[in-house]
Design a protein around this motif. Structure first.
Motif, PDB file in Angstrom:
ATOM      1  N   PRO A 118       2.956 -12.768 -18.648  1.00 21.10           N
ATOM      2  CA  PRO A 118       2.316 -11.686 -18.995  1.00 21.10           C
ATOM      3  C   PRO A 118       0.668 -11.816 -19.692  1.00 21.10           C
ATOM      4  CG  PRO A 118       3.825 -11.848 -20.496  1.00 21.10           C
ATOM      5  CD  PRO A 118       4.229 -12.693 -19.441  1.00 21.10           C
ATOM      6  N   TYR A 119       0.659 -12.888 -20.101  1.00 21.65           N
ATOM      7  CA  TYR A 119      -0.623 -13.403 -20.708  1.00 21.65           C
ATOM      8  C   TYR A 119      -1.418 -14.031 -19.611  1.00 21.65           C
ATOM      9  CZ  TYR A 119      -4.513 -16.495 -22.579  1.00 21.65           C
ATOM     10  OH  TYR A 119      -5.589 -16.809 -23.139  1.00 21.65           O
ATOM     11  N   ALA A 120      -0.979 -14.528 -18.643  1.00 22.56           N
ATOM     12  CA  ALA A 120      -1.915 -15.066 -17.510  1.00 22.56           C
ATOM     13  C   ALA A 120      -2.247 -13.844 -16.763  1.00 22.56           C
ATOM     14  CB  ALA A 120      -1.162 -16.256 -16.700  1.00 22.56           C
ATOM     15  N   TRP A 121      -1.158 -12.998 -16.330  1.00 25.83           N
ATOM     16  CA  TRP A 121      -1.498 -11.842 -15.815  1.00 25.83           C
ATOM     17  C   TRP A 121      -2.585 -11.112 -16.111  1.00 25.83           C
ATOM     18  CZ3 TRP A 121       0.584  -9.619 -11.113  1.00 25.83           C
ATOM     19  CH2 TRP A 121       0.191  -8.442 -11.027  1.00 25.83           C
ATOM     20  N   ASN A 122      -2.470 -10.755 -17.511  1.00 25.55           N
ATOM     21  CA  ASN A 122      -3.474 -10.049 -18.380  1.00 25.55           C
ATOM     22  C   ASN A 122      -4.920 -10.488 -18.010  1.00 25.55           C
ATOM     23  OD1 ASN A 122      -1.859  -7.847 -18.757  1.00 25.55           O
ATOM     24  ND2 ASN A 122      -1.402  -8.842 -20.642  1.00 25.55           N
ATOM     25  N   LEU A 123      -4.743 -11.710 -18.272  1.00 21.29           N
ATOM     26  CA  LEU A 123      -6.440 -12.454 -18.308  1.00 21.29           C
ATOM     27  C   LEU A 123      -6.840 -12.184 -16.858  1.00 21.29           C
ATOM     28  CD1 LEU A 123      -8.319 -14.153 -19.445  1.00 21.29           C
ATOM     29  CD2 LEU A 123      -7.004 -16.287 -18.786  1.00 21.29           C
ATOM     30  N   VAL A 124      -6.070 -12.515 -15.871  1.00 19.74           N
ATOM     31  CA  VAL A 124      -6.557 -12.519 -14.558  1.00 19.74           C
ATOM     32  C   VAL A 124      -7.044 -11.083 -14.074  1.00 19.74           C
ATOM     33  CG1 VAL A 124      -6.043 -12.793 -12.028  1.00 19.74           C
ATOM     34  CG2 VAL A 124      -5.274 -14.644 -13.632  1.00 19.74           C
ATOM     35  N   SER A 125      -6.244 -10.247 -14.662  1.00 14.66           N
ATOM     36  CA  SER A 125      -6.449  -8.774 -14.397  1.00 14.66           C
ATOM     37  C   SER A 125      -7.677  -8.368 -15.022  1.00 14.66           C
ATOM     38  CB  SER A 125      -5.418  -7.987 -14.972  1.00 14.66           C
ATOM     39  OG  SER A 125      -5.609  -6.537 -14.825  1.00 14.66           O
ATOM     40  N   SER A 126      -7.912  -9.077 -16.446  1.00 17.11           N
ATOM     41  CA  SER A 126      -9.385  -8.702 -16.942  1.00 17.11           C
ATOM     42  C   SER A 126     -10.465  -9.230 -16.492  1.00 17.11           C
ATOM     43  CB  SER A 126      -9.214  -8.931 -18.591  1.00 17.11           C
ATOM     44  OG  SER A 126      -9.110 -10.255 -18.677  1.00 17.11           O
ATOM     45  N   LEU A 127     -10.288 -10.491 -15.722  1.00 19.88           N
ATOM     46  CA  LEU A 127     -11.365 -11.120 -15.218  1.00 19.88           C
ATOM     47  C   LEU A 127     -11.889 -10.359 -14.153  1.00 19.88           C
ATOM     48  CD1 LEU A 127     -10.414 -14.757 -15.829  1.00 19.88           C
ATOM     49  CD2 LEU A 127     -12.547 -13.540 -16.850  1.00 19.88           C
ATOM     50  N   THR A 128     -10.617  -9.912 -13.382  1.00 17.15           N
ATOM     51  CA  THR A 128     -10.966  -9.230 -12.133  1.00 17.15           C
ATOM     52  C   THR A 128     -11.519  -7.711 -12.532  1.00 17.15           C
ATOM     53  OG1 THR A 128      -8.907 -10.087 -10.952  1.00 17.15           O
ATOM     54  CG2 THR A 128      -9.808  -7.935  -9.922  1.00 17.15           C
ATOM     55  N   ALA A 129     -11.318  -7.042 -13.308  1.00 14.04           N
ATOM     56  CA  ALA A 129     -11.947  -5.956 -13.613  1.00 14.04           C
ATOM     57  C   ALA A 129     -13.270  -6.371 -13.874  1.00 14.04           C
ATOM     58  CB  ALA A 129     -11.069  -5.286 -14.575  1.00 14.04           C
ATOM     59  N   GLU A 130     -13.719  -7.154 -14.977  1.00 11.86           N
ATOM     60  CA  GLU A 130     -15.042  -7.451 -15.261  1.00 11.86           C
ATOM     61  C   GLU A 130     -15.908  -7.701 -14.025  1.00 11.86           C
ATOM     62  OE1 GLU A 130     -17.601 -10.584 -18.035  1.00 11.86           O
ATOM     63  OE2 GLU A 130     -15.318 -10.434 -18.304  1.00 11.86           O
ATOM     64  N   LEU A 131     -15.171  -8.749 -13.050  1.00 10.04           N
ATOM     65  CA  LEU A 131     -16.068  -9.042 -11.997  1.00 10.04           C
ATOM     66  C   LEU A 131     -16.203  -7.625 -10.947  1.00 10.04           C
ATOM     67  CD1 LEU A 131     -17.030 -11.374 -10.056  1.00 10.04           C
ATOM     68  CD2 LEU A 131     -14.784 -11.354  -8.842  1.00 10.04           C
ATOM     69  N   ASN A 132     -15.322  -6.877 -11.009  1.00 13.28           N
ATOM     70  CA  ASN A 132     -15.510  -5.697 -10.020  1.00 13.28           C
ATOM     71  C   ASN A 132     -16.412  -4.646 -10.731  1.00 13.28           C
ATOM     72  OD1 ASN A 132     -14.028  -6.706  -8.070  1.00 13.28           O
ATOM     73  ND2 ASN A 132     -12.297  -5.869  -8.554  1.00 13.28           N
ATOM     74  N   SER A 133     -16.621  -4.986 -12.005  1.00  7.97           N
ATOM     75  CA  SER A 133     -17.467  -3.694 -12.444  1.00  7.97           C
ATOM     76  C   SER A 133     -19.099  -3.962 -12.641  1.00  7.97           C
ATOM     77  CB  SER A 133     -17.142  -3.463 -14.155  1.00  7.97           C
ATOM     78  OG  SER A 133     -17.369  -4.729 -14.852  1.00  7.97           O
ATOM     79  N   GLY A 134     -19.294  -5.324 -12.145  1.00 11.71           N
ATOM     80  CA  GLY A 134     -20.747  -5.870 -12.209  1.00 11.71           C
ATOM     81  C   GLY A 134     -21.184  -6.495 -11.116  1.00 11.71           C
ATOM     82  N   LYS A 135     -22.437  -7.189 -11.331  1.00  9.07           N
ATOM     83  CA  LYS A 135     -23.061  -7.848 -10.019  1.00  9.07           C
ATOM     84  C   LYS A 135     -22.795  -9.297 -10.429  1.00  9.07           C
ATOM     85  CE  LYS A 135     -25.998  -3.995  -8.923  1.00  9.07           C
ATOM     86  NZ  LYS A 135     -26.975  -3.330  -8.615  1.00  9.07           N
ATOM     87  N   ALA A 136     -22.315  -9.787 -11.292  1.00 14.93           N
ATOM     88  CA  ALA A 136     -22.200 -11.263 -11.636  1.00 14.93           C
ATOM     89  C   ALA A 136     -21.588 -11.978 -10.515  1.00 14.93           C
ATOM     90  CB  ALA A 136     -21.510 -11.479 -12.683  1.00 14.93           C
ATOM     91  N   GLU A 137     -21.902 -13.205 -10.051  1.00 14.24           N
ATOM     92  CA  GLU A 137     -21.336 -13.917  -9.205  1.00 14.24           C
ATOM     93  C   GLU A 137     -19.954 -14.211  -9.653  1.00 14.24           C
ATOM     94  OE1 GLU A 137     -23.669 -17.156  -7.510  1.00 14.24           O
ATOM     95  OE2 GLU A 137     -25.014 -16.958  -9.236  1.00 14.24           O
TER      96      GLU A 137
END
Length: 130
Positions: free
Chosen positions: A32-51
């Motif tokens: 769950p820790y790894a899952w939640n970390l990847v999930s949050s990084l994905t959400a952050e990536l998809n919410s902005g224009k960062a590379e």
């Protein structure tokens, strides 16, 4: 053991191929820790224009660090996470995970992040023992 595999999934694997959705659910429930970390990084990536987006905060416990290492050291787990979340993952040290858009995997920023130079520059005494 890295994953808590249900007897049903194990029996299916013994008979032949399994559905990736079942494997992904096992990864989610087991790490769950790894899952939640990847999930949050994905959400952050998809919410902005960062590379890319990345995590620079070490896990709070060795158990969490272990989850992250198991998730990213396994080609099967890492690949399933990438396909499920639609990202390309990159990994440095014991905890710095980055999420890139899949089409950027061959790009300059991805190459810089995954370079030997970047690995050396991101070393510190506290990370040598992780």
């Amino acid at each position: 053991m890295s994953l808590d595999v249900s007897p049903q999934l194990l029996a299916e694997a013994e008979r032949g191929d399994i559905r990736e959705a079942d494997f992904v659910a096992t990864v989610r429930d087991s790490l769950p820790y790894a899952w939640n970390l990847v999930s949050s990084l994905t959400a952050e990536l998809n919410s902005g224009k960062a590379e890319f987006t990345d995590n620079q905060t070490p896990p709070a416990s060795e158990a969490e660090r272990g989850q992250l290492l198991r998730a990213l050291a396994s080609d099967a787990v890492r690949g399933s996470l990438e396909r499920h979340f639609g990202v390309a993952l990159a990994f440095q040290n014991c905890h710095r995970v980055a999420a890139f858009r899949p089409q950027d995997r061959g790009g300059e920023r991805y190459a810089r992040f995954t370079s030997t130079r970047a690995q050396v520059l991101n070393q510190s005494a506290e990370l040598r023992d992780c």
